[in-house]
Design a protein around this motif. Sequence first.
Motif, PDB file in Angstrom:
ATOM      1  N   ASN A 211      12.890 -33.731 -13.141  1.00 39.39           N
ATOM      2  CA  ASN A 211      13.279 -32.491 -14.619  1.00 39.39           C
ATOM      3  C   ASN A 211      14.677 -32.333 -14.766  1.00 39.39           C
ATOM      4  OD1 ASN A 211      11.945 -32.133 -16.927  1.00 39.39           O
ATOM      5  ND2 ASN A 211      11.771 -30.156 -16.942  1.00 39.39           N
ATOM      6  N   ALA A 212      15.956 -32.918 -13.467  1.00 38.95           N
ATOM      7  CA  ALA A 212      16.982 -31.872 -13.983  1.00 38.95           C
ATOM      8  C   ALA A 212      17.468 -32.702 -14.612  1.00 38.95           C
ATOM      9  CB  ALA A 212      17.580 -31.650 -12.545  1.00 38.95           C
ATOM     10  N   GLY A 213      17.267 -34.513 -15.130  1.00 41.50           N
ATOM     11  CA  GLY A 213      18.415 -34.532 -16.235  1.00 41.50           C
ATOM     12  C   GLY A 213      18.683 -36.163 -16.124  1.00 41.50           C
ATOM     13  N   LYS A 214      17.227 -36.939 -15.006  1.00 41.59           N
ATOM     14  CA  LYS A 214      18.280 -37.275 -13.928  1.00 41.59           C
ATOM     15  C   LYS A 214      18.650 -39.247 -15.071  1.00 41.59           C
ATOM     16  CE  LYS A 214      16.464 -38.891  -9.753  1.00 41.59           C
ATOM     17  NZ  LYS A 214      15.413 -39.635 -10.269  1.00 41.59           N
ATOM     18  N   SER A 215      17.773 -39.161 -15.316  1.00 43.13           N
ATOM     19  CA  SER A 215      17.087 -40.170 -15.744  1.00 43.13           C
ATOM     20  C   SER A 215      18.284 -40.022 -17.649  1.00 43.13           C
ATOM     21  CB  SER A 215      15.733 -40.658 -16.859  1.00 43.13           C
ATOM     22  OG  SER A 215      14.586 -40.396 -15.674  1.00 43.13           O
ATOM     23  N   SER A 216      17.973 -39.485 -17.621  1.00 40.52           N
ATOM     24  CA  SER A 216      18.306 -38.884 -19.429  1.00 40.52           C
ATOM     25  C   SER A 216      20.262 -39.130 -18.730  1.00 40.52           C
ATOM     26  CB  SER A 216      18.724 -37.429 -19.998  1.00 40.52           C
ATOM     27  OG  SER A 216      17.195 -36.498 -20.227  1.00 40.52           O
TER      28      SER A 216
ATOM     29  N   SER B  32      10.832 -38.551 -18.833  1.00 35.65           N
ATOM     30  CA  SER B  32       9.461 -37.977 -19.128  1.00 35.65           C
ATOM     31  C   SER B  32       9.494 -36.770 -19.456  1.00 35.65           C
ATOM     32  CB  SER B  32       9.326 -38.445 -17.788  1.00 35.65           C
ATOM     33  OG  SER B  32       8.183 -37.919 -17.340  1.00 35.65           O
ATOM     34  N   ASN B  33       7.611 -35.738 -19.961  1.00 33.51           N
ATOM     35  CA  ASN B  33       8.165 -34.360 -19.685  1.00 33.51           C
ATOM     36  C   ASN B  33       6.943 -33.909 -18.880  1.00 33.51           C
ATOM     37  OD1 ASN B  33       9.926 -33.199 -21.591  1.00 33.51           O
ATOM     38  ND2 ASN B  33       8.434 -33.991 -23.269  1.00 33.51           N
TER      39      ASN B  33
ATOM     40  N   LYS C 224      22.808 -30.468 -18.376  1.00 32.89           N
ATOM     41  CA  LYS C 224      22.007 -29.274 -19.473  1.00 32.89           C
ATOM     42  C   LYS C 224      22.948 -28.301 -19.531  1.00 32.89           C
ATOM     43  CE  LYS C 224      17.810 -30.243 -18.017  1.00 32.89           C
ATOM     44  NZ  LYS C 224      15.749 -30.225 -17.805  1.00 32.89           N
TER      45      LYS C 224
ATOM     46  N   ASP D 270      24.562 -27.297 -22.140  1.00 34.51           N
ATOM     47  CA  ASP D 270      24.535 -27.017 -23.545  1.00 34.51           C
ATOM     48  C   ASP D 270      23.477 -26.118 -23.313  1.00 34.51           C
ATOM     49  OD1 ASP D 270      21.555 -28.582 -23.898  1.00 34.51           O
ATOM     50  OD2 ASP D 270      22.850 -29.717 -23.004  1.00 34.51           O
TER      51      ASP D 270
ATOM     52  N   VAL E 153      24.029 -34.519 -21.760  1.00 34.15           N
ATOM     53  CA  VAL E 153      24.094 -35.427 -22.332  1.00 34.15           C
ATOM     54  C   VAL E 153      23.851 -34.854 -23.679  1.00 34.15           C
ATOM     55  CG1 VAL E 153      21.327 -37.027 -23.221  1.00 34.15           C
ATOM     56  CG2 VAL E 153      22.843 -36.661 -20.847  1.00 34.15           C
TER      57      VAL E 153
HETATM   58  P1  GDP Z   1      14.188 -36.052 -14.446  1.00 35.19           P
HETATM   59  O1  GDP Z   1      13.064 -35.963 -14.878  1.00 35.19           O
HETATM   60  O2  GDP Z   1      15.483 -36.263 -13.809  1.00 35.19           O
HETATM   61  O3  GDP Z   1      14.876 -38.060 -14.556  1.00 35.19           O
HETATM   62  O4  GDP Z   1      14.900 -35.311 -16.277  1.00 35.19           O
HETATM   63  P2  GDP Z   1      14.379 -36.124 -17.794  1.00 35.19           P
HETATM   64  O5  GDP Z   1      16.401 -36.670 -17.430  1.00 35.19           O
HETATM   65  O6  GDP Z   1      13.097 -36.764 -18.284  1.00 35.19           O
HETATM   66  O7  GDP Z   1      14.311 -34.596 -18.288  1.00 35.19           O
HETATM   67  C1  GDP Z   1      14.190 -33.775 -18.720  1.00 35.19           C
HETATM   68  C2  GDP Z   1      13.849 -32.948 -19.846  1.00 35.19           C
HETATM   69  O8  GDP Z   1      14.948 -32.354 -20.331  1.00 35.19           O
HETATM   70  C3  GDP Z   1      13.989 -33.797 -21.000  1.00 35.19           C
HETATM   71  O9  GDP Z   1      13.316 -33.052 -21.984  1.00 35.19           O
HETATM   72  C4  GDP Z   1      15.336 -34.316 -21.416  1.00 35.19           C
HETATM   73  O10 GDP Z   1      15.824 -34.433 -22.788  1.00 35.19           O
HETATM   74  C5  GDP Z   1      16.257 -32.998 -21.110  1.00 35.19           C
HETATM   75  N1  GDP Z   1      17.290 -32.477 -20.715  1.00 35.19           N
HETATM   76  C6  GDP Z   1      17.868 -33.963 -20.017  1.00 35.19           C
HETATM   77  N2  GDP Z   1      19.269 -33.734 -20.229  1.00 35.19           N
HETATM   78  C7  GDP Z   1      19.648 -32.927 -21.030  1.00 35.19           C
HETATM   79  C8  GDP Z   1      21.125 -32.018 -21.683  1.00 35.19           C
HETATM   80  O11 GDP Z   1      21.952 -32.692 -21.107  1.00 35.19           O
HETATM   81  N3  GDP Z   1      20.949 -30.582 -22.120  1.00 35.19           N
HETATM   82  C9  GDP Z   1      19.189 -30.619 -23.048  1.00 35.19           C
HETATM   83  N4  GDP Z   1      19.260 -29.560 -24.063  1.00 35.19           N
HETATM   84  N5  GDP Z   1      18.185 -31.094 -22.662  1.00 35.19           N
HETATM   85  C10 GDP Z   1      18.377 -32.415 -21.562  1.00 35.19           C
END
Ligand code: GDP
Length: 201
Positions: free
Chosen positions: A38-43, A58-59, A149, A151, A181
């Motif tokens: 959930n740290a934002g890796k996929s994004s 993913s959530n 994140k 922002d 992102v």
């Molecule tokens: P992963 O589990 O590390 O791959 O994380 P995800 O990329 O799936 O992101 C997890 C959640 O954080 C999702 O709801 C994304 O939309 C949100 N998210 C990711 N990057 C950002 C960002 O730069 N800003 C904000 N506000 N939310 C983000």
Amino acid sequence: MVNQANPFQQFAYITSAHNLKQLVPDTGSEVAFAGRSNAGKSSAINALVSQRALARTSNTPGRTQQIVFFGQDEKPYRFADLPGYGYAKVPKKLRQHWEHTLGRYLQSRDSLKGLILVSDIRHALKDSDRAMLNWAADSQIPAHVLLTKADKVSKNKAIQTHRKIQTELVSYGQTCQIFSVLKKIGVDEARKQVSEWLEVF
Ligand code: GDP
């Protein structure tokens, strides 16, 4: 030339590995992406390749427990998306399997040229992030942290956190940057780092 601005735009899914025997051959060059669930890796990966859904966001944290490879047939470089860690609901046995596997991956992967570690700027750095960074340093793999994140905090807070963590990382020769992102902060900077490691010009 087509895609000169972004060498990763044509990246596609290659394969997934559940253990080290299933990794793609250890040739060419590879950059790995790690971070807590959930740290934002996929994004971040999607932003780097300028695609909406190459890596699955993913959530449901902790769902994907495999190393996923992205690349392009004729190119000698690729991304390795490592399983997110730190999610409490992942069964202990599976967690131990991945801790062991990730440690061995970082220590033994010859083609690994760098580690991008994503960490939510509001929580950076957690002990599990530090463990990954330590493994990378021990294995002489350069590492660069995306403080994701951004922002979600004020500009001042982001700058303060960046400064603090950069000071902490400097003795390992590691670096960090502010990243979002949502606000498109730091995407070019991160892509430049990855391109340098992969020697993509
Ligand atoms: P992963 O589990 O590390 O791959 O994380 P995800 O990329 O799936 O992101 C997890 C959640 O954080 C999702 O709801 C994304 O939309 C949100 N998210 C990711 N990057 C950002 C960002 O730069 N800003 C904000 N506000 N939310 C983000």
